[in-house]
Design a protein around this motif. Structure first.
Motif, PDB file in Angstrom:
ATOM      1  N   UNK A  52       0.906  -1.211  -0.004  1.00  0.00           N
ATOM      2  CA  UNK A  52       0.044   0.244   0.060  1.00  0.00           C
ATOM      3  C   UNK A  52       0.982   1.252  -0.047  1.00  0.00           C
ATOM      4  N   UNK A  53       1.834   1.324   0.998  1.00  0.00           N
ATOM      5  CA  UNK A  53       2.701   2.678   1.049  1.00  0.00           C
ATOM      6  C   UNK A  53       3.444   2.600  -0.499  1.00  0.00           C
ATOM      7  N   UNK A  54       4.126   1.607  -0.826  1.00  0.00           N
ATOM      8  CA  UNK A  54       4.712   1.777  -2.351  1.00  0.00           C
ATOM      9  C   UNK A  54       3.763   2.038  -3.429  1.00  0.00           C
ATOM     10  N   UNK A  55       2.563   1.407  -3.479  1.00  0.00           N
ATOM     11  CA  UNK A  55       1.548   2.110  -4.315  1.00  0.00           C
ATOM     12  C   UNK A  55       1.545   3.761  -4.131  1.00  0.00           C
ATOM     13  N   UNK A  56       1.217   4.145  -3.035  1.00  0.00           N
ATOM     14  CA  UNK A  56       1.206   5.413  -2.634  1.00  0.00           C
ATOM     15  C   UNK A  56       2.143   6.273  -3.081  1.00  0.00           C
ATOM     16  N   UNK A  57       3.454   5.717  -3.001  1.00  0.00           N
ATOM     17  CA  UNK A  57       4.843   6.604  -3.067  1.00  0.00           C
ATOM     18  C   UNK A  57       4.855   6.536  -4.726  1.00  0.00           C
ATOM     19  N   UNK A  58       4.633   5.483  -5.206  1.00  0.00           N
ATOM     20  CA  UNK A  58       4.727   5.244  -6.845  1.00  0.00           C
ATOM     21  C   UNK A  58       3.874   6.279  -7.472  1.00  0.00           C
ATOM     22  N   UNK A  59       2.564   6.374  -6.968  1.00  0.00           N
ATOM     23  CA  UNK A  59       1.411   7.235  -7.577  1.00  0.00           C
ATOM     24  C   UNK A  59       1.596   8.804  -7.206  1.00  0.00           C
ATOM     25  N   UNK A  60       1.877   8.877  -6.198  1.00  0.00           N
ATOM     26  CA  UNK A  60       2.649  10.370  -5.914  1.00  0.00           C
ATOM     27  C   UNK A  60       3.696  10.931  -6.757  1.00  0.00           C
ATOM     28  N   UNK A  61       4.612   9.936  -6.927  1.00  0.00           N
ATOM     29  CA  UNK A  61       5.869  10.315  -7.770  1.00  0.00           C
ATOM     30  C   UNK A  61       5.540  10.537  -9.157  1.00  0.00           C
ATOM     31  N   UNK A  62       4.387   9.659  -9.826  1.00  0.00           N
ATOM     32  CA  UNK A  62       3.898   9.978 -11.053  1.00  0.00           C
ATOM     33  C   UNK A  62       3.210  11.191 -11.343  1.00  0.00           C
ATOM     34  N   UNK A  63       2.573  11.545 -10.289  1.00  0.00           N
ATOM     35  CA  UNK A  63       1.765  12.553 -10.191  1.00  0.00           C
ATOM     36  C   UNK A  63       2.263  14.038 -10.110  1.00  0.00           C
ATOM     37  N   UNK A  64       3.777  13.764  -9.372  1.00  0.00           N
ATOM     38  CA  UNK A  64       4.658  14.919  -9.404  1.00  0.00           C
ATOM     39  C   UNK A  64       5.707  14.851 -10.519  1.00  0.00           C
ATOM     40  N   UNK A  98       8.299  12.809 -10.903  1.00  0.00           N
ATOM     41  CA  UNK A  98       9.406  12.394 -10.241  1.00  0.00           C
ATOM     42  C   UNK A  98       9.915  11.127 -10.364  1.00  0.00           C
ATOM     43  N   UNK A  99      11.050  10.903 -10.325  1.00  0.00           N
ATOM     44  CA  UNK A  99      11.539   9.527 -10.486  1.00  0.00           C
ATOM     45  C   UNK A  99      11.043   8.531  -9.510  1.00  0.00           C
ATOM     46  N   UNK A 100      10.456   7.143  -9.746  1.00  0.00           N
ATOM     47  CA  UNK A 100      10.126   6.212  -8.914  1.00  0.00           C
ATOM     48  C   UNK A 100      11.079   5.867  -7.961  1.00  0.00           C
ATOM     49  N   UNK A 101      10.619   5.708  -6.475  1.00  0.00           N
ATOM     50  CA  UNK A 101      11.670   5.174  -5.745  1.00  0.00           C
ATOM     51  C   UNK A 101      11.521   3.583  -5.894  1.00  0.00           C
ATOM     52  N   UNK A 102      12.849   3.076  -5.424  1.00  0.00           N
ATOM     53  CA  UNK A 102      12.806   1.461  -5.338  1.00  0.00           C
ATOM     54  C   UNK A 102      11.708   0.971  -4.059  1.00  0.00           C
ATOM     55  N   UNK A 103      11.509  -0.101  -4.199  1.00  0.00           N
ATOM     56  CA  UNK A 103      10.473  -0.748  -3.104  1.00  0.00           C
ATOM     57  C   UNK A 103      11.620  -1.829  -2.266  1.00  0.00           C
ATOM     58  N   UNK A 104      11.153  -1.860  -1.024  1.00  0.00           N
ATOM     59  CA  UNK A 104      12.132  -2.862  -0.210  1.00  0.00           C
ATOM     60  C   UNK A 104      11.505  -4.231  -0.198  1.00  0.00           C
ATOM     61  N   UNK A 126      10.592  -6.527  -2.356  1.00  0.00           N
ATOM     62  CA  UNK A 126      11.306  -7.556  -2.836  1.00  0.00           C
ATOM     63  C   UNK A 126      12.313  -8.256  -1.898  1.00  0.00           C
ATOM     64  N   UNK A 127      13.194  -7.194  -1.421  1.00  0.00           N
ATOM     65  CA  UNK A 127      14.132  -7.761  -0.365  1.00  0.00           C
ATOM     66  C   UNK A 127      13.500  -8.496   0.880  1.00  0.00           C
ATOM     67  N   UNK A 128      12.527  -7.902   1.320  1.00  0.00           N
ATOM     68  CA  UNK A 128      11.725  -8.415   2.401  1.00  0.00           C
ATOM     69  C   UNK A 128      11.337  -9.883   2.153  1.00  0.00           C
ATOM     70  N   UNK A 129      10.416 -10.044   0.980  1.00  0.00           N
ATOM     71  CA  UNK A 129       9.996 -11.281   0.784  1.00  0.00           C
ATOM     72  C   UNK A 129      11.033 -12.286   0.427  1.00  0.00           C
ATOM     73  N   UNK A 130      12.014 -11.807  -0.088  1.00  0.00           N
ATOM     74  CA  UNK A 130      13.232 -12.971  -0.576  1.00  0.00           C
ATOM     75  C   UNK A 130      13.697 -13.316   0.762  1.00  0.00           C
ATOM     76  N   UNK A 131      14.111 -12.424   1.830  1.00  0.00           N
ATOM     77  CA  UNK A 131      14.700 -12.881   3.021  1.00  0.00           C
ATOM     78  C   UNK A 131      13.740 -13.699   3.778  1.00  0.00           C
ATOM     79  N   UNK A 132      12.451 -13.370   3.892  1.00  0.00           N
ATOM     80  CA  UNK A 132      11.542 -14.206   4.767  1.00  0.00           C
ATOM     81  C   UNK A 132      11.208 -15.349   3.912  1.00  0.00           C
ATOM     82  N   UNK A 133      11.086 -15.559   2.614  1.00  0.00           N
ATOM     83  CA  UNK A 133      11.091 -16.976   2.186  1.00  0.00           C
ATOM     84  C   UNK A 133      12.242 -17.874   2.112  1.00  0.00           C
ATOM     85  N   UNK A 134      13.475 -17.209   2.217  1.00  0.00           N
ATOM     86  CA  UNK A 134      14.671 -17.847   2.385  1.00  0.00           C
ATOM     87  C   UNK A 134      14.786 -18.488   3.704  1.00  0.00           C
TER      88      UNK A 134
END
Length: 121
Positions: free
Chosen positions: A78-90, A92-98, A100-108
């Motif tokens: 949800x927060x990633x969606x909001x950051x991306x939508x806000x960046x597109x509206x302004x 601005x470059x899209x920021x990276x999302x943490x 993928x890394x969180x899921x990779x670590x958790x599944x590992x």
């Protein structure tokens, strides 16, 4: 519909309306994370309810890692969606999302716990 009537106002009150294709792609990405969260929840619940003959403490730990990650994923998405939508509206470059890394670590981690549970049974 004006920005005032759209939810969340913290996103739609900024900038100008981007190309609808980008907004819809952002929404599809959010929904993909929701599907991932459902799969993590189902996997965690199934792992515990199936009662596999594995070391129970490690099986429970792996199940909890999956369920907790399944709970956290929609929040982060949800927060990633909001950051991306806000960046597109302004424009601005899209920021990276943490996420993928969180899921990779958790599944590992869950996989390692299951591996230990199999070896130590």
């Amino acid at each position: 519909m004006s920005a005032r009537g759209r939810f969340p106002a913290s996103v739609y009150a900024h900038g100008t309306e981007p190309d609808a294709r980008f907004t819809l792609a952002n929404e599809r990405t959010f929904l993909a994370w929701i599907r991932t969260a459902l799969a993590l929840l189902a996997g965690g619940v199934a792992l515990e309810l199936l009662g596999l003959e594995l070391k129970s403490e490690l099986r429970l730990a792996a199940s909890l890692v999956l369920v907790l990650t399944g709970i956290a994923t929609p929040v982060l998405a949800w927060f990633g969606w909001g950051r991306a939508e806000r960046a597109m509206r302004l424009s601005q470059p899209l920021s990276s999302s943490p996420l993928g890394a969180v899921l990779g670590i958790a599944v590992s981690l869950a996989g390692l716990l299951l591996l230990l549970a199999i070896v130590l049974r």
